[in-house]
Design a protein around this motif. Sequence first.
Motif, PDB file in Angstrom:
ATOM      1  N   TYR A 127       0.853  -1.199   0.000  1.00 12.73           N
ATOM      2  CA  TYR A 127       0.000   0.000   0.000  1.00 12.73           C
ATOM      3  C   TYR A 127       0.888   1.250   0.000  1.00 12.73           C
ATOM      4  O   TYR A 127       0.783   2.138   0.865  1.00 12.73           O
ATOM      5  CB  TYR A 127      -0.929   0.006   1.216  1.00 12.73           C
ATOM      6  CG  TYR A 127      -1.735  -1.254   1.409  1.00 12.73           C
ATOM      7  CD1 TYR A 127      -2.398  -1.864   0.347  1.00 12.73           C
ATOM      8  CD2 TYR A 127      -1.837  -1.871   2.670  1.00 12.73           C
ATOM      9  CE1 TYR A 127      -3.147  -3.021   0.527  1.00 12.73           C
ATOM     10  CE2 TYR A 127      -2.585  -3.025   2.853  1.00 12.73           C
ATOM     11  CZ  TYR A 127      -3.231  -3.596   1.783  1.00 12.73           C
ATOM     12  OH  TYR A 127      -3.966  -4.744   1.961  1.00 12.73           O
ATOM     13  N   SER A 128       1.769   1.334  -0.993  1.00 13.58           N
ATOM     14  CA  SER A 128       2.857   2.309  -0.965  1.00 13.58           C
ATOM     15  C   SER A 128       2.345   3.743  -0.905  1.00 13.58           C
ATOM     16  O   SER A 128       1.244   4.044  -1.356  1.00 13.58           O
ATOM     17  CB  SER A 128       3.749   2.122  -2.183  1.00 13.58           C
ATOM     18  OG  SER A 128       3.117   2.659  -3.319  1.00 13.58           O
ATOM     19  N   ASN A 129       3.165   4.585  -0.331  1.00 13.72           N
ATOM     20  CA  ASN A 129       2.944   6.023  -0.304  1.00 13.72           C
ATOM     21  C   ASN A 129       3.622   6.587  -1.546  1.00 13.72           C
ATOM     22  O   ASN A 129       4.836   6.483  -1.664  1.00 13.72           O
ATOM     23  CB  ASN A 129       3.586   6.585   0.980  1.00 13.72           C
ATOM     24  CG  ASN A 129       3.484   8.085   1.088  1.00 13.72           C
ATOM     25  OD1 ASN A 129       3.090   8.764   0.153  1.00 13.72           O
ATOM     26  ND2 ASN A 129       3.857   8.620   2.246  1.00 13.72           N
ATOM     27  N   PRO A 130       2.897   7.149  -2.544  1.00 17.49           N
ATOM     28  CA  PRO A 130       1.493   7.528  -2.447  1.00 17.49           C
ATOM     29  C   PRO A 130       0.515   6.701  -3.284  1.00 17.49           C
ATOM     30  O   PRO A 130      -0.676   6.948  -3.193  1.00 17.49           O
ATOM     31  CB  PRO A 130       1.530   8.941  -3.033  1.00 17.49           C
ATOM     32  CG  PRO A 130       2.540   8.847  -4.139  1.00 17.49           C
ATOM     33  CD  PRO A 130       3.563   7.842  -3.679  1.00 17.49           C
ATOM     34  N   ASP A 131       0.951   5.744  -4.095  1.00 21.31           N
ATOM     35  CA  ASP A 131      -0.015   5.202  -5.072  1.00 21.31           C
ATOM     36  C   ASP A 131      -0.656   3.879  -4.663  1.00 21.31           C
ATOM     37  O   ASP A 131      -1.418   3.302  -5.439  1.00 21.31           O
ATOM     38  CB  ASP A 131       0.587   5.117  -6.485  1.00 21.31           C
ATOM     39  CG  ASP A 131       1.849   4.283  -6.506  1.00 21.31           C
ATOM     40  OD1 ASP A 131       2.157   3.675  -5.466  1.00 21.31           O
ATOM     41  OD2 ASP A 131       2.508   4.256  -7.556  1.00 21.31           O
ATOM     42  N   ASP A 159       5.125  16.788 -14.497  1.00 28.06           N
ATOM     43  CA  ASP A 159       4.253  17.705 -13.747  1.00 28.06           C
ATOM     44  C   ASP A 159       2.795  17.233 -13.807  1.00 28.06           C
ATOM     45  O   ASP A 159       1.900  17.954 -14.228  1.00 28.06           O
ATOM     46  CB  ASP A 159       4.386  19.139 -14.313  1.00 28.06           C
ATOM     47  CG  ASP A 159       3.569  20.150 -13.510  1.00 28.06           C
ATOM     48  OD1 ASP A 159       3.313  19.890 -12.321  1.00 28.06           O
ATOM     49  OD2 ASP A 159       3.163  21.181 -14.085  1.00 28.06           O
ATOM     50  N   ARG A 160       2.596  16.000 -13.323  1.00 30.45           N
ATOM     51  CA  ARG A 160       1.233  15.463 -13.451  1.00 30.45           C
ATOM     52  C   ARG A 160       0.703  14.794 -12.184  1.00 30.45           C
ATOM     53  O   ARG A 160      -0.482  14.503 -12.074  1.00 30.45           O
ATOM     54  CB  ARG A 160       1.164  14.454 -14.598  1.00 30.45           C
ATOM     55  CG  ARG A 160       1.943  13.205 -14.330  1.00 30.45           C
ATOM     56  CD  ARG A 160       1.575  12.085 -15.272  1.00 30.45           C
ATOM     57  NE  ARG A 160       2.366  10.915 -14.925  1.00 30.45           N
ATOM     58  CZ  ARG A 160       2.102   9.703 -15.317  1.00 30.45           C
ATOM     59  NH1 ARG A 160       1.069   9.462 -16.087  1.00 30.45           N
ATOM     60  NH2 ARG A 160       2.875   8.698 -14.955  1.00 30.45           N
ATOM     61  N   THR A 161       1.593  14.503 -11.173  1.00 33.13           N
ATOM     62  CA  THR A 161       1.142  13.678 -10.044  1.00 33.13           C
ATOM     63  C   THR A 161       0.816  14.523  -8.813  1.00 33.13           C
ATOM     64  O   THR A 161       1.624  15.352  -8.387  1.00 33.13           O
ATOM     65  CB  THR A 161       2.228  12.632  -9.689  1.00 33.13           C
ATOM     66  OG1 THR A 161       2.451  11.819 -10.844  1.00 33.13           O
ATOM     67  CG2 THR A 161       1.797  11.760  -8.528  1.00 33.13           C
ATOM     68  N   ILE A 162      -0.372  14.262  -8.252  1.00 29.78           N
ATOM     69  CA  ILE A 162      -0.813  14.957  -7.032  1.00 29.78           C
ATOM     70  C   ILE A 162      -1.161  13.892  -5.999  1.00 29.78           C
ATOM     71  O   ILE A 162      -1.838  12.908  -6.313  1.00 29.78           O
ATOM     72  CB  ILE A 162      -2.060  15.827  -7.322  1.00 29.78           C
ATOM     73  CG1 ILE A 162      -1.698  16.952  -8.297  1.00 29.78           C
ATOM     74  CG2 ILE A 162      -2.640  16.409  -6.028  1.00 29.78           C
ATOM     75  CD1 ILE A 162      -2.890  17.721  -8.819  1.00 29.78           C
ATOM     76  N   ARG A 163      -0.681  14.080  -4.757  1.00 29.00           N
ATOM     77  CA  ARG A 163      -0.990  13.122  -3.703  1.00 29.00           C
ATOM     78  C   ARG A 163      -2.159  13.637  -2.882  1.00 29.00           C
ATOM     79  O   ARG A 163      -2.142  14.778  -2.427  1.00 29.00           O
ATOM     80  CB  ARG A 163       0.235  12.942  -2.804  1.00 29.00           C
ATOM     81  CG  ARG A 163       0.053  11.852  -1.770  1.00 29.00           C
ATOM     82  CD  ARG A 163       1.254  11.752  -0.855  1.00 29.00           C
ATOM     83  NE  ARG A 163       1.222  12.761   0.184  1.00 29.00           N
ATOM     84  CZ  ARG A 163       1.943  12.700   1.303  1.00 29.00           C
ATOM     85  NH1 ARG A 163       2.756  11.690   1.488  1.00 29.00           N
ATOM     86  NH2 ARG A 163       1.861  13.644   2.214  1.00 29.00           N
ATOM     87  N   ILE A 164      -3.159  12.770  -2.687  1.00 26.02           N
ATOM     88  CA  ILE A 164      -4.311  13.139  -1.853  1.00 26.02           C
ATOM     89  C   ILE A 164      -4.246  12.333  -0.559  1.00 26.02           C
ATOM     90  O   ILE A 164      -4.087  11.111  -0.596  1.00 26.02           O
ATOM     91  CB  ILE A 164      -5.643  12.810  -2.577  1.00 26.02           C
ATOM     92  CG1 ILE A 164      -5.724  13.549  -3.917  1.00 26.02           C
ATOM     93  CG2 ILE A 164      -6.832  13.157  -1.698  1.00 26.02           C
ATOM     94  CD1 ILE A 164      -6.943  13.155  -4.745  1.00 26.02           C
ATOM     95  N   TYR A 196      -2.700   5.027   3.113  1.00 23.96           N
ATOM     96  CA  TYR A 196      -3.209   6.338   3.507  1.00 23.96           C
ATOM     97  C   TYR A 196      -3.413   7.315   2.368  1.00 23.96           C
ATOM     98  O   TYR A 196      -3.815   8.454   2.609  1.00 23.96           O
ATOM     99  CB  TYR A 196      -2.242   6.948   4.536  1.00 23.96           C
ATOM    100  CG  TYR A 196      -2.739   6.768   5.953  1.00 23.96           C
ATOM    101  CD1 TYR A 196      -2.941   5.500   6.475  1.00 23.96           C
ATOM    102  CD2 TYR A 196      -3.049   7.858   6.751  1.00 23.96           C
ATOM    103  CE1 TYR A 196      -3.423   5.328   7.755  1.00 23.96           C
ATOM    104  CE2 TYR A 196      -3.530   7.703   8.039  1.00 23.96           C
ATOM    105  CZ  TYR A 196      -3.716   6.426   8.535  1.00 23.96           C
ATOM    106  OH  TYR A 196      -4.197   6.261   9.793  1.00 23.96           O
ATOM    107  N   PHE A 197      -3.121   6.906   1.134  1.00 26.13           N
ATOM    108  CA  PHE A 197      -3.078   7.916   0.077  1.00 26.13           C
ATOM    109  C   PHE A 197      -3.778   7.483  -1.205  1.00 26.13           C
ATOM    110  O   PHE A 197      -3.924   6.292  -1.482  1.00 26.13           O
ATOM    111  CB  PHE A 197      -1.611   8.261  -0.252  1.00 26.13           C
ATOM    112  CG  PHE A 197      -0.863   8.761   0.944  1.00 26.13           C
ATOM    113  CD1 PHE A 197      -1.022  10.067   1.392  1.00 26.13           C
ATOM    114  CD2 PHE A 197      -0.029   7.911   1.663  1.00 26.13           C
ATOM    115  CE1 PHE A 197      -0.368  10.528   2.518  1.00 26.13           C
ATOM    116  CE2 PHE A 197       0.634   8.368   2.797  1.00 26.13           C
ATOM    117  CZ  PHE A 197       0.464   9.679   3.223  1.00 26.13           C
TER     118      PHE A 197
END
Length: 427
Positions: A187-191, A388-393, A348-349
Amino acid sequence: MTASTDISTDSLPARLEAARRDYATLVAQGLSLDLTRGKPSARQLDLSAGLLALPGDRHTAVDGTDCRNYGAPQGLPELREIFSGPLQVPAEQLTAAGNSSLELMHDCLVHALLGTLPGATRRWADEDRIAFLCPVPGYDRHFALCERFGIEMIPVPMTAEGPDMAEVERLVRADAGIKGIWCVPKYSNPDGTCYSDEVVRRLAALPAAAPDFRIFWDNAYAVHHLTDDEVHVADILTACADSGHPDRVFVFGSTSKVTLAGAGVAFFGSSPANLRWWLACNAKRSIGPDKINQLRHALLLRNADGVREHMRKHRELLRPKFDAAHRILTEHLDGTGLATWSVPKGGYFITLDVLDGCAREVVRRAADAGIALTPAGATHPYGDDPRDRTIRIAPSYPDTTELQQAIDGLATCVRLVGYEHLAAAPD
Ligand code: PLP
């Protein structure tokens, strides 16, 4: 990742106009919401309220250790026993330490720089150059540690099964300056990626040119399932021993997102030789860990089943938030061709990938609307996401209503920036 279809160009002006209207409405709401860091919510912390009254009038560990005193550098055996299964490290090869696994990773780097690791010919500080492989997207605090110590970072793409192993093998075979790789295997951070058995086997068998190559196996989300499909990742310590590299892996974990993020217990596990090295290094730094905290954790969690039961309660609080985020992203973005996002089975992400060249602008527009996101680029070494495409929620901390507002607003920003980008693109 959930897929989106392409937009037809003739509807673009109307879609852009609608996105602009929605964004103006969003800004007018004057929100102040925070999706930046993966912190447990107060309700999650309440699940461990019992810790505050423990250990009561008890202070003796199962082996007779008086937890009030100095000593027991490896930590309490009963707590190591509880986390031995989840972390896949025999209890005698596991240490229970202070409250932060990040601190243990920091210290491993410091000790490798200033001392000599088992298998090393010299201190890392005496090498001409040290580099770490950084699967991307990855965890910004791993990258910050490398920057802090002048360790060069080499990005490696993630696949659905873990790091791109052909690339990892190619790089480590050719370059003795590459001393390590960061891995968040479950469940890696972030994907949310979980490493396949094949990836674990190939990591253990890597033909590394550096004799002192180390896998930093940060199993931060070992027991943090969000679904009934509780993913099992292969045992890296055994795989390394089986492939003739018993000292290759350092395993880390903690109860930061099991009990209290600021007052949990962290673990380090490895081969007997690495453990001896660690305990010798650490003996200079501390006369023993906080065993009262370890004792109260052992009393609260009891055994591996106790951990599982406790994590089920976390899941009940977290799952609705992840479901809500997925539902809202689907409602607003599915079929637009503007974004894809991960649907993790744990951790968590959520990773949101927008159109190339748009992530920074989405984060900026969200900030202008009162929605704080992790800076775009944080998921890559040096803060530089080349596409410039990845956003972590991070959905855990806000309550469900706030989270829904934030994801709704974020989707509006993705539509606005995406349609602006498409409208500006040459035909
Ligand atoms: N490792 C990963 C992958 C994380 O996501 C986090 C926190 O978000 C940590 C480590 C921090 O762990 P700790 O609180 O044990 O220092």
